[in-house]
Design an enzyme around this catalytic site. Structure first.
Site, mmCIF file in Angstrom:
data_model
loop_
_atom_site.group_PDB
_atom_site.id
_atom_site.type_symbol
_atom_site.label_atom_id
_atom_site.label_comp_id
_atom_site.label_asym_id
_atom_site.label_seq_id
_atom_site.Cartn_x
_atom_site.Cartn_y
_atom_site.Cartn_z
ATOM 1 N N SER A 166 0.821 -1.204 0.000
ATOM 2 C CA SER A 166 0.000 0.000 0.000
ATOM 3 C C SER A 166 0.860 1.260 0.000
ATOM 4 O O SER A 166 1.595 1.507 -0.940
ATOM 5 C CB SER A 166 -0.972 -0.029 1.190
ATOM 6 O OG SER A 166 -1.943 0.980 1.075
ATOM 7 N N ASP A 326 -1.094 1.325 -4.542
ATOM 8 C CA ASP A 326 -2.045 0.303 -4.989
ATOM 9 C C ASP A 326 -3.419 0.899 -5.261
ATOM 10 O O ASP A 326 -4.395 0.173 -5.468
ATOM 11 C CB ASP A 326 -2.122 -0.865 -4.007
ATOM 12 C CG ASP A 326 -2.733 -0.491 -2.670
ATOM 13 O OD1 ASP A 326 -2.579 0.663 -2.238
ATOM 14 O OD2 ASP A 326 -3.365 -1.367 -2.028
#
Length: 594
Positions: A166, A326
């Protein structure tokens, strides 16, 4: 303890005495080097690590913790890190869990982001699953995490795996895992995966990967760009007022994927929605796992917008949107009347979107019969005021989209209600239930549409947030993340949280605490009367203090990073006054943690 060949692994809370642990760790290091020869740079790094014995023991004697969000850690050699061996072991454990659930034929989708080794780890995971006889769908290139969640539901898969950390720094990578509803792995299945990994031969995953052959290849199916069309169609159906007046969408938008998975998808969905003046920030437009312009590639941090702000001043753009690597989180920078730019925090973006979604659905007569909204318990109290104004049910859950996914399942799949918006303060937004994780792509689309709508009213998004404060009252919502420095910082964070639960403060900065919401014991205590009432949420390691002047301070440990997060909601005359209180509260908390 798990003995696999000469590898000896222990639960991190049940390590042997230090000298014995060091002996075992050195033996594991020797076996590692025999199986996966270390480079000179890796050997030098490990020698430095040995000077911090506790860290060395953790690295080579324990597994990286696996939870409902999967794995996350530094990409280095060791049993408690992200590398081919740990990815392979975890994938084998995941395969066994899926097979036991009867999901082998339903399949698993595997995706990845732009991080270093993400594509390699994703291919490794896909091949292991294929060898185990599981139908595997592997994206042909990097994709946003929310598209993976969406695709699980569209294809009816049993699970999904996304290789991503992330918004973490470049040294990290991760292994996000999803179940058949598109939400993060439920606790029961997460425990199964963790237990299976601990009981297996540590090298078993890599040994299975070596068996990938033509027969296993038949189980592996590549998802190319044609799969994106289903996602695009769904996102376009989420638009609140798709037929805005001509010219409304002729706004200049800068977009930054922060070197990540949104680089192609976000500009394309904006183009299809009719936004023709979208420019990607050149220095951040190309996928790059080293994140050269963003040491912390998180749209929560104002500094990631600096290249965009520089460009905006040259091109007269008034709106800058960014997504993390992401593309599940999104951020926003707006131009003020004086030409300067300001970045909005997660709550401000969420409040703007909620206000637009409600007003827009009422205007377009598209409000569902039984709408509802979901937020986390640390989200701005302004959301409560807005939902109360429109009599829309509001549900509070713990921070983390796994809890939002669970609530959507409860209320929509089984209760006949319709989720119109869900968000958490850490820049995660979901305008529906088509997937069960935050979606930075959808948020980017609605931010652009919202800006276009406000332009038809002679307003900017900055004007809109001011109007919301004027109507409902100003509340300053802020966060502080205090990093824990220790041999095992996660354990140290747990000790600090235990202290807050066992001996909670009764005042902050001279203001008395009126109520304590202890979510670990599921109790709400009134300090004036001593009355204790139950909290209906399940137990979790969170504690919240409501002060007599209306302020709220909440503490919770991060599930993926060695830090404790503090959230403040501060009613005040304006931002300047709220910031003064915020700094005073932070100083008080830091003093308590010494």
């Amino acid at each position: 303890m798990n003995r696999s060949h000469t590898m000896k692994l222990f639960d991190k809370n049940a390590l042997p005495p230090k000298q014995e642990a060091l002996c075992f760790a050195n033996e594991n290091l020797a076996e590692w080097n025999a199986r996966i020869p270390l480079t000179d740079a890796e050997k030098a790094d490990i020698e430095r690590l040995k000077t911090k014995e506790e860290y060395f023991i953790q690295r080579f004697l324990t597994l990286l913790p696996f939870g409902t969000a999967g794995l996350r850690g530094e990409m280095v050699p060791g049993c408690s890190a992200m590398n081919r061996a740990t990815v392979a072991l975890t994938t084998l454990a995941m395969a066994e869990t899926v097979l036991e659930a009867g999901g082998g034929d339903k399949g698993i989708i595997v995706g990845f982001d732009s991080r270093l080794h993400s594509a390699e780890f994703a291919r490794l995971a896909a091949e292991i699953l294929a060898v185990k006889g599981i139908r595997v769908y592997l994206f042909d290139e990097l994709r946003p995490t929310p598209e993976l969640s969406f695709s699980i539901r569209r294809l009816g898969c049993q699970a999904g795996i996304n290789i991503t950390a992330s918004h973490n720094p470049k040294k990290d990578n991760g292994y996000k895992v999803y179940w058949n509803d598109g939400a993060q792995l439920p606790p029961e299945q997460a425990k199964q995966v963790a237990a299976k990994a601990m009981s297996m031969d540590f090298w078993a995953g890599l040994e299975i990967a070596a068996k990938f052959d033509a027969a296993a290849q038949k189980n592996l199916h590549i998802l190319d760009r044609s799969a994106d069309e289903y996602y695009f169609d769904t996102l376009l159906s989420l638009r609140i007022i798709p037929d805005l007046p001509a010219g409304a969408k002729d706004i200049s938008i800068l977009y930054s994927p922060l070197h990540g998975a949104g680089y192609r998808i976000v500009p394309e969905i904006l183009r299809r929605a009719g936004f023709t003046r979208v420019t990607s920030v050149p220095s951040q437009a190309t996928p790059d796992g080293t994140f050269p312009t963003a040491a912390k590639p998180n749209p929560q941090f104002p500094e990631v917008f600096e290249p965009g702000i520089t460009l905006a001043k040259e091109t007269n753009a008034s709106l800058i949107i960014a997504t993390d690597p992401d593309a599940d989180r999104s951020g926003l920078a707006l131009q003020n009347a004086d030409g300067s730019f300001v970045t909005l925090n997660g709550d401000q973006i969420g409040i703007l979107l909620l206000d637009y979604i409600i007003k827009g659905r009422l205007l377009s007569q598209s409000m569902p019969e039984k709408p509802f909204v979901i937020i986390s318990i640390v989200t701005s109290p302004l959301v409560d005021r807005i939902c109360e104004q429109y009599t829309i049910p509001l549900y509070h859950v713990y921070t983390g989209f796994k809890y939002i996914g669970e609530k959507i399942r409860e209320k929509e799949d089984f209760g006949g209600e319709t989720c119109i918006f869900a968000y958490e303060e850490s820049h995660g937004y979901l305008p529906g239930s088509y997937c069960r994780d935050k979606d930075g792509v959808a948020a980017s689309l609605l931010i652009a549409e919202m800006a276009a709508f406000h332009s038809t009213q002679g307003m900017t998004c900055a004007d809109a947030i001011d109007a919301i404060y004027a109507q409902y009252g100003y509340i300053g919502d802020f966060q502080d993340a205090i990093i824990i420095h220790a041999a095992d910082p996660m354990i140290k964070a747990a000790i600090i949280m235990e202290k807050l639960h066992q001996n909670p403060p009764v005042e902050f900065d001279g203001v008395k605490v009126a109520h304590i919401n202890d979510y670990l014991s599921s109790t709400r205590t009134c300090l004036t009367s001593g009355h204790v009432s139950p909290i209906t949420l399940s137990s979790d390691n969170v504690i919240s203090f409501e002060l007599t002047d209306g302020c709220r301070i909440t503490a919770r440990p991060s599930g993926t990073e060695p830090l404790i997060k503090f959230y403040y909601s501060i009613p005040a005359k304006n931002q300047k006054a709220a910031l003064v209180r915020r700094h005073a509260f932070k100083a008080a908390l830091e003093s308590m943690m010494e």
